[in-house]
Design an enzyme around this catalytic site. Structure first.
Site, PDB file in Angstrom:
ATOM      1  N   GLU A   1     -10.091  15.483   3.608  1.00  0.00           N
ATOM      2  CA  GLU A   1      -9.866  14.798   4.895  1.00  0.00           C
ATOM      3  C   GLU A   1      -9.556  15.786   6.009  1.00  0.00           C
ATOM      4  OE1 GLU A   1      -6.896  11.750   4.149  1.00  0.00           O
ATOM      5  OE2 GLU A   1      -8.437  10.386   3.464  1.00  0.00           O
TER       6      GLU A   1
ATOM      7  N   GLU B   1     -13.032   8.464  -2.152  1.00  0.00           N
ATOM      8  CA  GLU B   1     -11.787   7.692  -2.199  1.00  0.00           C
ATOM      9  C   GLU B   1     -12.045   6.308  -1.637  1.00  0.00           C
ATOM     10  OE1 GLU B   1      -8.249   9.302  -0.349  1.00  0.00           O
ATOM     11  OE2 GLU B   1      -8.745  11.329  -1.000  1.00  0.00           O
TER      12      GLU B   1
HETATM   13  P1  P53 Z   1      -1.643   6.726   0.564  1.00  0.00           P
HETATM   14  C1  P53 Z   1      -3.981   7.907   5.720  1.00  0.00           C
HETATM   15  C2  P53 Z   1      -5.164   7.349   6.134  1.00  0.00           C
HETATM   16  C3  P53 Z   1      -6.328   7.584   5.421  1.00  0.00           C
HETATM   17  C4  P53 Z   1      -6.290   8.391   4.296  1.00  0.00           C
HETATM   18  O1  P53 Z   1      -3.103   7.103   1.017  1.00  0.00           O
HETATM   19  C5  P53 Z   1      -5.112   8.974   3.907  1.00  0.00           C
HETATM   20  C6  P53 Z   1      -3.957   8.728   4.603  1.00  0.00           C
HETATM   21  C7  P53 Z   1      -2.661   9.311   4.162  1.00  0.00           C
HETATM   22  O2  P53 Z   1      -1.753   8.292   3.951  1.00  0.00           O
HETATM   23  O3  P53 Z   1      -5.048   9.827   2.875  1.00  0.00           O
HETATM   24  C8  P53 Z   1      -5.892   9.727   1.764  1.00  0.00           C
HETATM   25  O4  P53 Z   1      -1.335   7.562  -0.621  1.00  0.00           O
HETATM   26  C9  P53 Z   1      -5.641  10.980   0.976  1.00  0.00           C
HETATM   27  C10 P53 Z   1      -4.947  10.740  -0.342  1.00  0.00           C
HETATM   28  C11 P53 Z   1      -4.040   9.529  -0.229  1.00  0.00           C
HETATM   29  C12 P53 Z   1      -4.915   8.327   0.030  1.00  0.00           C
HETATM   30  O5  P53 Z   1      -5.650   8.492   1.217  1.00  0.00           O
HETATM   31  O6  P53 Z   1      -0.788   7.039   1.727  1.00  0.00           O
HETATM   32  O7  P53 Z   1      -6.774  11.777   0.777  1.00  0.00           O
HETATM   33  O8  P53 Z   1      -4.258  11.913  -0.694  1.00  0.00           O
HETATM   34  O9  P53 Z   1      -3.232   9.344  -1.325  1.00  0.00           O
HETATM   35  C13 P53 Z   1      -4.164   7.021   0.110  1.00  0.00           C
HETATM   36  O10 P53 Z   1      -1.673   5.281   0.223  1.00  0.00           O
END
Ligand code: P53
Length: 479
Positions: free
Chosen positions: A183, A376
């Site tokens: 990201e 993801e």
């Molecule tokens: P969590 C924010 C918005 C979009 C992606 O997020 C993000 C985030 C960070 O919060 O991060 C990605 O764990 C990232 C992962 C993360 C996942 O989204 O806050 O690449 O490391 O865990 C989900 O629910």
């Protein structure tokens, strides 16, 4: 459910994790301290992640969930066996930089760290699982931050190049899919997590962020060059926190705002995929008085070593408005946007929009015409296990089913090229945004709570068997 034409043969189904969110063992076998270790759970997390509050070491009175996390460092065989049981074709994981170079600026790597990932990759290969490796997932040795200021410093290019050379050489033949920075656009929203940036009073923060971004972009080009030199089989991708912006209304100023917001994100991929800085970015810097120093050599590296594929995370679409009175924001996210009145939201306020995934896939495809990889996607939710650790997570199945259907439509109806799909947090892990364990994404439940208590026992959720059947049918059976 019957489909006439479905996912391509060899489509890479799987799941994704990041080192700091699952490995634990933060000080084992010579691992050095990293930025991701010193971000605690609680109200100070956001300001720390954003580089506004200084936390360069563990402090009294805080709990740091990454220290132990779900201890995958010691459970990886058991966990990969479960992934294999689901039929994973690929497993996305990241390298903890400070396992390989504990301080970051050493000349020689830490053999124990290298051996660990070699064991992990071999374990994957044993089951025919293709590793998909993120070189840096919000991860930077603390010493590089205290000594050099993180990615604001050009010296980082040298340290990152050394890391990449070691990885590509050591894992040649074991790994062929690489992502350079997780990201990469997150540097604008979470600069301490994304680039080890901490801001001093009165600094031009935007300039520091874009300078650091330039360093990461050049480092990414160097990595791509090296990867191809060391093994022509290597495929290198960039990684974007994606999610198309919608205009809040049909008012032209809302559309204009949405376009500008999209550009802020695509800026990074425009450079990594097309090989040069877009005019709109140069104009924006000019307007804001931002000067990014770069060399001729940087420009030619960017031009000559563009990525092979585009990977991205997708959780939600976003909304932009040009009307200053429209301010109602989504919650629970460092990357908040205006609230979309047409969408439901998760327990953490992340809005749910499967069609938005199809829209995003098409937008990225139209912009770059390179193969894509969704690395993801998933639903963070509160799971309530029974006494055997079994969770009936129909809400998660429902979320994934709709997103997989949208992805299938983009492939079958629209003709986008997609290499694979890895769901986020295929095994429960620590949330990056909040540090919670309670925000779970997995097919596999892990007995651990927000305070770090629990047996760490793994158990299958209902979604485990569901995803197994999705993979076995190559996405044809989503029921
Ligand atoms: P969590 C924010 C918005 C979009 C992606 O997020 C993000 C985030 C960070 O919060 O991060 C990605 O764990 C990232 C992962 C993360 C996942 O989204 O806050 O690449 O490391 O865990 C989900 O629910």
């Amino acid at each position: 459910m019957t489909v006439t034409k479905g996912f391509p043969e060899g489509f890479l189904w799987g799941g994704a994790t990041a080192a700091n969110q699952c490995e634990g063992a933060y000080n084992v076998d010579g691992r050095g301290l990293a930025n991701v270790d010193v971000v605690p759970i609680g109200p100070d997390r956001f300001p720390i992640i954003a580089g506004k509050k200084k936390m360069f070491d563990f402090e009294e009175g805080y709990f740091y969930p990454a220290q132990d996390s779900i201890d995958m460092y010691h459970h990886f065989k058991e966990d990969i066996a479960l992934f294999a049981e689901m039929g994973f074709k690929t497993y996305r994981l990241s390298i903890a930089w400070s396992r390989i170079f504990p301080k970051g600026d050493e000349l020689e790597p830490n053999e124990k760290g290298l051996q660990f990932y070699e064991d992990v990759f071999k374990e994957c290969r044993k089951y025919g699982i293709e590793p998909l490796v993120t070189i840096t997932h919000f991860d930077c040795p603390m010493h590089l931050i205290t000594e050099y200021g993180g990615w604001r410093n050009r010296k980082m290019l040298e340290f990152y190049e050394r890391l990449c050379r070691v990885l590509f050489t050591r894992y040649k033949g074991l790994v062929t899919y690489w992502l350079t920075f997780n990201e990469i656009n997150m540097i604008l929203h979470a600069p301490f997590m994304g680039a080890g940036l901490y801001f001093e009073e009165g600094e031009n923060e935007e300039e520091v962020k874009y300078q650091a971004a330039h360093h990461e972009l050049v480092a990414s080009a160097i990595a791509t060059k090296l990867a191809h030199e060391i093994d022509p089989e290597n495929k290198v991708g960039c990684m974007l926190a994606a999610g198309q912006y919608y205009p809040h209304t049909a008012h032209p100023r809302d559309y204009w705002e949405a376009l500008k917001e999209d550009r802020e994100n695509y800026f990074f991929i425009d450079v990594q995929s097309r090989g040069e800085y877009p005019n709109y970015a140069k104009k924006k810097w000019e307007k804001l008085g931002i000067e990014v120093s770069m060399t001729e050599e940087d420009r030619s590296l960017l031009k000559e070593h563009t990525v092979d594929f585009i990977s991205f995370s997708y959780y939600s679409s976003r909304v932009a408005s040009g009307n200053p009175e429209v301010r109602e924001k989504t919650e629970g996210n460092i990357f908040a946007s205006i609230k979309n009145p047409y969408l439901e939201a998760s327990e953490w306020g992340w809005q749910i929009d499967p069609l938005g995934l199809r829209i995003t896939l098409n937008a990225i495809w139209d912009r770059y015409q390179k193969p894509m990889f969704i690395v993801e996607n998933g639903l963070g939710a509160i799971d309530i296990p029974d006494e055997n650790g079994y969770v009936v997570d129909d809400y998660r199945i429902d979320y994934l089913r709709q997103h997989i259907a949208a992805m299938r439509d983009a492939i079958v109806e629209d003709g986008v090229e997609l290499l694979g799909y890895t769901t986020w947090g295929c095994i429960d892990l620590v949330s990056a945004g909040t540090g919670e364990m309670k925000k779970r994404y997995g097919f596999i439940y892990v007995d651990r709570d927000n305070d770090g208590k629990g047996s760490l026992k793994r158990s299958k959720k209902k979604s485990f068997d569901w995803y197994k059947q999705v993979i076995a049918s190559n996405g044809a059976d989503l029921d």
